[in-house]
Design an enzyme around this catalytic site. Structure first.
Site, PDB file in Angstrom:
ATOM      1  N   LYS A   6       0.793  -1.109  -0.122  1.00 42.96           N
ATOM      2  CA  LYS A   6      -0.007   0.098  -0.043  1.00 42.96           C
ATOM      3  C   LYS A   6       0.983   1.268  -0.028  1.00 42.96           C
ATOM      4  CE  LYS A   6      -3.805   1.486   2.733  1.00 42.96           C
ATOM      5  NZ  LYS A   6      -3.553   2.942   2.826  1.00 42.96           N
ATOM      6  N   GLY A  17      -2.500   4.782  -3.186  1.00 41.16           N
ATOM      7  CA  GLY A  17      -3.109   3.672  -3.811  1.00 41.16           C
ATOM      8  C   GLY A  17      -2.511   2.323  -3.190  1.00 41.16           C
ATOM      9  N   LYS A  69      -0.116  -0.936 -10.020  1.00 40.90           N
ATOM     10  CA  LYS A  69       0.033  -0.057  -9.168  1.00 40.90           C
ATOM     11  C   LYS A  69      -1.428   0.827  -9.416  1.00 40.90           C
ATOM     12  CE  LYS A  69       3.109   2.779  -7.432  1.00 40.90           C
ATOM     13  NZ  LYS A  69       4.141   3.951  -6.998  1.00 40.90           N
ATOM     14  N   GLU A 103       6.963  -3.423 -13.634  1.00 42.65           N
ATOM     15  CA  GLU A 103       7.704  -4.550 -13.800  1.00 42.65           C
ATOM     16  C   GLU A 103       7.535  -5.128 -12.269  1.00 42.65           C
ATOM     17  OE1 GLU A 103      11.946  -3.569 -14.308  1.00 42.65           O
ATOM     18  OE2 GLU A 103      12.717  -5.624 -13.569  1.00 42.65           O
ATOM     19  N   TYR A 104       7.465  -6.363 -12.046  1.00 43.83           N
ATOM     20  CA  TYR A 104       7.261  -6.924 -10.745  1.00 43.83           C
ATOM     21  C   TYR A 104       8.653  -7.136 -10.149  1.00 43.83           C
ATOM     22  CZ  TYR A 104       5.933 -10.496  -7.324  1.00 43.83           C
ATOM     23  OH  TYR A 104       6.142 -11.347  -6.099  1.00 43.83           O
ATOM     24  N   ALA A 105       8.768  -6.633  -8.886  1.00 41.32           N
ATOM     25  CA  ALA A 105       9.908  -6.916  -8.134  1.00 41.32           C
ATOM     26  C   ALA A 105       9.710  -8.072  -6.996  1.00 41.32           C
ATOM     27  CB  ALA A 105      10.503  -5.578  -7.324  1.00 41.32           C
ATOM     28  N   ASP A 153      15.245  11.406  -4.584  1.00 40.25           N
ATOM     29  CA  ASP A 153      14.316  10.913  -3.597  1.00 40.25           C
ATOM     30  C   ASP A 153      14.586   9.243  -3.272  1.00 40.25           C
ATOM     31  OD1 ASP A 153      12.718  10.981  -1.358  1.00 40.25           O
ATOM     32  OD2 ASP A 153      10.945  10.389  -2.429  1.00 40.25           O
ATOM     33  N   ASN A 200      12.166   3.311  -1.541  1.00 41.06           N
ATOM     34  CA  ASN A 200      12.016   3.338  -3.030  1.00 41.06           C
ATOM     35  C   ASN A 200      12.940   2.356  -3.838  1.00 41.06           C
ATOM     36  OD1 ASN A 200      10.367   5.236  -2.849  1.00 41.06           O
ATOM     37  ND2 ASN A 200      11.335   7.376  -3.180  1.00 41.06           N
ATOM     38  N   ASP A 228       9.716   4.640  -8.206  1.00 37.24           N
ATOM     39  CA  ASP A 228       9.085   5.932  -7.870  1.00 37.24           C
ATOM     40  C   ASP A 228       9.912   6.880  -8.260  1.00 37.24           C
ATOM     41  OD1 ASP A 228       7.000   5.127  -6.379  1.00 37.24           O
ATOM     42  OD2 ASP A 228       7.668   5.427  -4.505  1.00 37.24           O
TER      43      ASP A 228
HETATM   44  P1  AMP Z   1       4.211   2.333  -3.294  1.00 42.30           P
HETATM   45  O1  AMP Z   1       2.943   2.937  -3.804  1.00 42.30           O
HETATM   46  O2  AMP Z   1       5.083   2.421  -4.794  1.00 42.30           O
HETATM   47  O3  AMP Z   1       4.852   3.082  -2.405  1.00 42.30           O
HETATM   48  O4  AMP Z   1       4.276   0.755  -3.166  1.00 42.30           O
HETATM   49  C1  AMP Z   1       3.650   0.322  -2.150  1.00 42.30           C
HETATM   50  C2  AMP Z   1       4.318  -0.890  -1.652  1.00 42.30           C
HETATM   51  O5  AMP Z   1       4.024  -1.990  -2.652  1.00 42.30           O
HETATM   52  C3  AMP Z   1       5.712  -1.059  -1.659  1.00 42.30           C
HETATM   53  O6  AMP Z   1       6.236  -0.754  -0.649  1.00 42.30           O
HETATM   54  C4  AMP Z   1       6.279  -2.239  -2.302  1.00 42.30           C
HETATM   55  O7  AMP Z   1       6.051  -3.222  -0.968  1.00 42.30           O
HETATM   56  C5  AMP Z   1       5.134  -2.776  -3.040  1.00 42.30           C
HETATM   57  N1  AMP Z   1       5.452  -2.593  -4.298  1.00 42.30           N
HETATM   58  C6  AMP Z   1       5.490  -1.484  -5.200  1.00 42.30           C
HETATM   59  N2  AMP Z   1       5.859  -1.783  -6.523  1.00 42.30           N
HETATM   60  C7  AMP Z   1       6.066  -3.100  -6.614  1.00 42.30           C
HETATM   61  C8  AMP Z   1       6.682  -3.678  -7.680  1.00 42.30           C
HETATM   62  N3  AMP Z   1       6.741  -3.279  -8.714  1.00 42.30           N
HETATM   63  N4  AMP Z   1       6.999  -5.111  -7.358  1.00 42.30           N
HETATM   64  C9  AMP Z   1       6.590  -5.553  -6.431  1.00 42.30           C
HETATM   65  N5  AMP Z   1       6.234  -4.742  -5.161  1.00 42.30           N
HETATM   66  C10 AMP Z   1       6.063  -3.764  -5.368  1.00 42.30           C
END
Ligand code: AMP
Length: 290
Positions: free
Chosen positions: A35, A39, A56, A105-107, A150, A155, A168
């Site tokens: 999260k 979103g 996302k 891309e999936y991490a 940042d 990130n 990000d």
């Molecule tokens: P963010 O909204 O980018 O801060 O994402 C929220 C959380 O989702 C992050 O802290 C990650 O743990 C997870 N996440 C975001 N993007 C990815 C991604 N591309 N692959 C895997 N996990 C993600």
């Protein structure tokens, strides 16, 4: 959201993705991955190719509330134009009435932050591999005139092989100001940014020094009980190296040469890659499997 803004998303989408119009129907949605501020992120699979991605989901209402549509557009443009093994790919985007969807891309291994918290601090080889990967990614970004500004462990994501991915893009200004008011961390900011002075690419080099320290010691170098003291410590470059964990003199040398107040005197990205600690410890493939 204002009609004009909706219209600009639609136009942007058409300009950037003339060949494919994605929609939610193209994906099977899996488990939530996390999260964020605006979103949620879900594991998803593109139905035709079976390709696994991270989707996302950003609520337009939130973007409107914080007047972020220009920034989001900038983030999408920047990130989708970058192609580097250590920069998270943004494959595309689409939207419906309420939401914007980013196809990322999936991490697989998630946030580097999690790893750091789990192990307390990282072994030198792993830290050096991450710093080298980051340095190369930043050199690529700087070449394209992108300053991230940042970079912090939240990130930075890791793929299934432990390869570091910068995520990000473009959120820097907003997330930084939010952090100042909400979370109160200034830990990664270069002195010139703390002082609100003009800054350039060298802010990212400073942040590399902060991260290198945090990877090896498990805490940021200028951490303090409150913002004012962190602020003071950054401006004084009040740097000290604890006796434990034991860290090599070469690593400390690299950190000291990045955490330099005069931004013109900081080690360049090129010189970081040539530094003996990096040469000796970094895995050139960028892969970190423990
Ligand atoms: P963010 O909204 O980018 O801060 O994402 C929220 C959380 O989702 C992050 O802290 C990650 O743990 C997870 N996440 C975001 N993007 C990815 C991604 N591309 N692959 C895997 N996990 C993600």
């Amino acid at each position: 959201m204002a009609t004009q803004t909706r219209e600009s998303y639609r136009k942007k989408e058409e300009e950037e993705q003339p060949s494919k119009k994605w929609s939610l129907q193209d994906f099977e949605i899996g488990k939530p991955l996390g999260k964020g501020k605006f979103g949620r992120v879900y594991l998803a699979r593109e139905k035709k190719s079976k390709y696994i991605i991270a989707l996302k989901v950003i609520f337009k209402e939130q973007i409107e509330k914080y007047h972020l549509h220009n920034q989001l557009q900038r983030e999408m443009e920047i990130q989708s134009s970058l192609r580097h093994p250590n920069v998270l790919r943004l494959f595309g985007w689409f939207h419906d009435e309420e939401r914007i969807f980013l196809i990322l891309e999936y991490a697989h291994r998630g946030e580097l932050y999690g790893e750091l918290r789990k192990f307390g601090h990282l072994p030198e080889k792993q830290a050096a591999t991450y710093i080298a990967s980051l340095t190369q990614a930043l050199a690529y970004c700087h070449e394209k005139h992108v300053i991230h500004r940042d970079i912090k462990p939240e990130n930075l994501l890791l793929d299934f092989e432990g390869r570091l991915k910068i995520a990000d893009f473009g959120w820097s200004v907003q997330s930084r100001s939010k952090r100042l008011t909400m979370c109160g961390t200034l830990d990664y900011l270069a002195p010139e940014m703390v002082e609100n002075k003009a800054h350039d690419y060298a802010v990212d080099n400073w942040t590399l020094g902060v991260l290198c320290y945090e990877f090896l010691y498990g805490v940021a170098p200028f951490e303090a009980e409150n913002q004012t003291n962190t602020f003071r410590r950054i401006l004084k470059v009040d740097l000290s190296f604890p006796a434990t964990p034991r860290v090599s003199a070469e690593a400390k040398n690299l950190i000291s040469r990045l955490l330099v107040k005069d931004s013109t005197k900081r080690l360049s990205l090129q010189k970081i890659m040539e530094h003996p600690w990096i040469v000796k410890n970094a895995n050139p493939t960028g892969i970190c499997i423990d």
